[in-house]
Scaffold this motif. Structure first.
Motif, PDB file in Angstrom:
ATOM      1  N   PRO A 138       0.815  -1.212   0.000  1.00 30.56           N
ATOM      2  CA  PRO A 138       0.000   0.000   0.000  1.00 30.56           C
ATOM      3  C   PRO A 138       0.853   1.267   0.000  1.00 30.56           C
ATOM      4  CG  PRO A 138      -0.878  -1.602   1.541  1.00 30.56           C
ATOM      5  CD  PRO A 138       0.456  -2.132   1.091  1.00 30.56           C
ATOM      6  N   SER A 139       2.078   1.169   0.513  1.00 32.76           N
ATOM      7  CA  SER A 139       3.016   2.284   0.476  1.00 32.76           C
ATOM      8  C   SER A 139       4.351   1.782  -0.048  1.00 32.76           C
ATOM      9  CB  SER A 139       3.194   2.901   1.872  1.00 32.76           C
ATOM     10  OG  SER A 139       3.695   1.924   2.769  1.00 32.76           O
ATOM     11  N   GLY A 140       5.230   2.701  -0.399  1.00 32.40           N
ATOM     12  CA  GLY A 140       6.515   2.290  -0.945  1.00 32.40           C
ATOM     13  C   GLY A 140       7.579   3.354  -0.763  1.00 32.40           C
ATOM     14  N   MET A 141       8.853   2.927  -0.820  1.00 26.52           N
ATOM     15  CA  MET A 141       9.987   3.840  -0.764  1.00 26.52           C
ATOM     16  C   MET A 141      10.906   3.533  -1.933  1.00 26.52           C
ATOM     17  SD  MET A 141      11.165   4.480   3.188  1.00 26.52           S
ATOM     18  CE  MET A 141      11.553   2.770   3.580  1.00 26.52           C
ATOM     19  N   LEU A 142      11.444   4.584  -2.546  1.00 23.97           N
ATOM     20  CA  LEU A 142      12.333   4.434  -3.693  1.00 23.97           C
ATOM     21  C   LEU A 142      13.710   5.000  -3.403  1.00 23.97           C
ATOM     22  CD1 LEU A 142      10.014   5.572  -6.631  1.00 23.97           C
ATOM     23  CD2 LEU A 142      10.473   3.248  -5.863  1.00 23.97           C
ATOM     24  N   LEU A 143      14.727   4.284  -3.863  1.00 21.27           N
ATOM     25  CA  LEU A 143      16.098   4.776  -3.815  1.00 21.27           C
ATOM     26  C   LEU A 143      16.554   5.005  -5.252  1.00 21.27           C
ATOM     27  CD1 LEU A 143      18.616   5.435  -2.151  1.00 21.27           C
ATOM     28  CD2 LEU A 143      19.301   3.030  -2.392  1.00 21.27           C
ATOM     29  N   PRO A 144      16.468   6.240  -5.763  1.00 16.92           N
ATOM     30  CA  PRO A 144      16.866   6.514  -7.152  1.00 16.92           C
ATOM     31  C   PRO A 144      18.355   6.286  -7.367  1.00 16.92           C
ATOM     32  CG  PRO A 144      15.523   8.290  -6.260  1.00 16.92           C
ATOM     33  CD  PRO A 144      15.940   7.421  -5.095  1.00 16.92           C
ATOM     34  N   LYS A 167       8.573  13.721  -2.357  1.00 19.53           N
ATOM     35  CA  LYS A 167       9.946  13.708  -1.900  1.00 19.53           C
ATOM     36  C   LYS A 167       9.911  13.598  -0.373  1.00 19.53           C
ATOM     37  CE  LYS A 167      11.748  16.462  -5.741  1.00 19.53           C
ATOM     38  NZ  LYS A 167      12.432  17.716  -6.135  1.00 19.53           N
ATOM     39  N   LYS A 168      10.950  13.021   0.184  1.00 22.77           N
ATOM     40  CA  LYS A 168      10.973  12.747   1.622  1.00 22.77           C
ATOM     41  C   LYS A 168      10.600  13.975   2.444  1.00 22.77           C
ATOM     42  CE  LYS A 168      14.212  11.536   5.326  1.00 22.77           C
ATOM     43  NZ  LYS A 168      15.567  11.039   5.651  1.00 22.77           N
ATOM     44  N   GLU A 169      11.194  15.119   2.121  1.00 16.15           N
ATOM     45  CA  GLU A 169      10.970  16.319   2.923  1.00 16.15           C
ATOM     46  C   GLU A 169       9.564  16.891   2.754  1.00 16.15           C
ATOM     47  OE1 GLU A 169      13.155  17.496  -0.901  1.00 16.15           O
ATOM     48  OE2 GLU A 169      13.213  15.899   0.617  1.00 16.15           O
ATOM     49  N   GLU A 170       8.819  16.412   1.733  1.00 17.33           N
ATOM     50  CA  GLU A 170       7.466  16.915   1.478  1.00 17.33           C
ATOM     51  C   GLU A 170       6.382  15.965   1.973  1.00 17.33           C
ATOM     52  OE1 GLU A 170       7.573  17.231  -2.725  1.00 17.33           O
ATOM     53  OE2 GLU A 170       8.686  19.126  -2.745  1.00 17.33           O
ATOM     54  N   PHE A 171       6.780  14.795   2.486  1.00 20.11           N
ATOM     55  CA  PHE A 171       5.786  13.813   2.911  1.00 20.11           C
ATOM     56  C   PHE A 171       4.956  14.401   4.053  1.00 20.11           C
ATOM     57  CE2 PHE A 171       4.561   9.453   4.464  1.00 20.11           C
ATOM     58  CZ  PHE A 171       4.002   9.035   3.253  1.00 20.11           C
ATOM     59  N   PRO A 172       3.623  14.219   4.038  1.00 19.37           N
ATOM     60  CA  PRO A 172       2.765  14.857   5.038  1.00 19.37           C
ATOM     61  C   PRO A 172       3.226  14.600   6.467  1.00 19.37           C
ATOM     62  CG  PRO A 172       1.428  13.879   3.305  1.00 19.37           C
ATOM     63  CD  PRO A 172       2.836  13.461   3.039  1.00 19.37           C
ATOM     64  N   GLU A 173       3.295  15.654   7.252  1.00 18.46           N
ATOM     65  CA  GLU A 173       3.791  15.575   8.619  1.00 18.46           C
ATOM     66  C   GLU A 173       2.927  14.662   9.483  1.00 18.46           C
ATOM     67  OE1 GLU A 173       6.157  16.037  11.825  1.00 18.46           O
ATOM     68  OE2 GLU A 173       6.561  16.828   9.812  1.00 18.46           O
ATOM     69  N   ARG A 174       1.632  14.552   9.166  1.00 21.13           N
ATOM     70  CA  ARG A 174       0.726  13.767  10.008  1.00 21.13           C
ATOM     71  C   ARG A 174       1.093  12.284  10.044  1.00 21.13           C
ATOM     72  NH1 ARG A 174      -3.264  11.093   7.102  1.00 21.13           N
ATOM     73  NH2 ARG A 174      -3.357  11.589   4.866  1.00 21.13           N
ATOM     74  N   PHE A 175       1.909  11.808   9.095  1.00 18.87           N
ATOM     75  CA  PHE A 175       2.336  10.410   9.114  1.00 18.87           C
ATOM     76  C   PHE A 175       3.510  10.172  10.072  1.00 18.87           C
ATOM     77  CE2 PHE A 175       0.337  10.500   4.838  1.00 18.87           C
ATOM     78  CZ  PHE A 175      -0.559   9.462   5.012  1.00 18.87           C
ATOM     79  N   HIS A 176       4.177  11.252  10.527  1.00 20.93           N
ATOM     80  CA  HIS A 176       5.337  11.122  11.424  1.00 20.93           C
ATOM     81  C   HIS A 176       6.357  10.131  10.851  1.00 20.93           C
ATOM     82  CE1 HIS A 176       3.051  13.382  14.343  1.00 20.93           C
ATOM     83  NE2 HIS A 176       2.093  12.478  14.344  1.00 20.93           N
TER      84      HIS A 176
END
Length: 281
Positions: A138-144, A167-176
């Protein structure tokens, strides 16, 4: 719950099939640990009951203060058959009966007054890869690949109406979730009913890990024991606050975290006397 927070502060801990519970933390290992093998059957109800008896012995005979006990159901059945199926309903019924057995086992073991219980068609991932898909579902992380972060981000952004890419720095803060060195440069999550996969085939008919604002991701919190108010119905709260509650029950100093006792304080009767059997399952 990070077991190291508990046993590094002088308490005796145990882990029974709990994911990661048998590992070594800062050179320390739990007092008792049983690791689950990869092909371990999840739906053996007879074994569930035996495991509860073993854990009760850990508390009574070995004097443990905290034990993490894990069962792979109803998670496994939900993945295999889907959440709204007869198979899922049947396994939930068995889990419910097992909780009843747990309550009886606590009473038989004389722990009732000292033990608290808490219960892709749009993106081709196989050709001309410019990134590693490290985490997916349901979620994912990428290493370009080096120098390809912006290219990968721009190609994924808006590629599917049910795919949310940041982008990592833009991910919604509510997810912590973004303020850690282990988090990769590009994060994404899907809407319920969609998954991020390495391959075209999707075998799982049910999944978790979607946006926790979705009601389908909410779960049940049930707790009982001498520290909890009987018959109390709490207002809904985020699971992130459970950590603070567990540390308070055990009388240990928590590590930095996003939770707060303010959301769970009303369900408790008061505080333990210092070092007075702060047991937790």
């Amino acid at each position: 719950m990070d077991l190291s927070v508990v046993f590094l502060q002088g308490l005796k801990t145990g882990s029974f099939h709990f994911p990661g519970g048998a590992a070594t933390y800062s050179g320390q290992t739990p007092s008792k640990a049983v690791a689950e093998v990869d092909d371990h059957p999840n739906s053996n109800v007879t074994e569930w009951l035996l495991n509860i008896d073993i854990v009760m012995d850990w508390f009574v005979k070995d004097g443990l203060d905290f034990v993490g006990l894990y069962y792979g159901e109803p998670d496994s059945t939900g993945h295999k058959y889907g959440p709204e199926t007869e198979e899922r309903r049947a396994i939930v019924k068995e889990v419910d009966e097992t909780i009843g057995f747990l309550v009886e086992a606590i009473e038989r073991s004389g722990l009732k007054d000292t033990l608290n219980v808490k219960l892709s068609n749009y993106i081709n991932f196989t050709m001309d890869l410019k990134f590693d898909l490290v985490d997916y579902g349901p979620s994912g992380m990428l290493l370009p690949k080096e120098g390809k972060e912006e290219t990968v981000y721009q190609n994924l952004k808006g590629a599917h109406p049910h795919l949310h890419v940041y982008k990592k720095e833009e991910f919604p803060e509510r997810f912590h979730y973004r303020n850690n060195e282990r988090i990769l440069p590009i994060l994404m999550y899907r809407d319920p009913g969609y998954v991020v996969k390495r391959i075209v085939f999707q075998f799982s008919k049910g999944d978790h890990g979607y946006d926790n604002a979705e009601a389908d991701m909410w779960t049940i919190f049930r707790a009982f024991g001498p520290r909890f108010r009987g018959g109390y119905v709490a207002e809904p709260f985020d699971s992130v606050h459970v950590y603070a509650l567990m540390c308070d029950l055990l009388g240990v100093q928590p590590e930095p975290h996003y939770g707060s006792l303010a959301f769970t304080r009303d369900m408790c009767e008061g505080r333990w006397p210092p070092r007075s059997l702060p047991r937790y399952l």
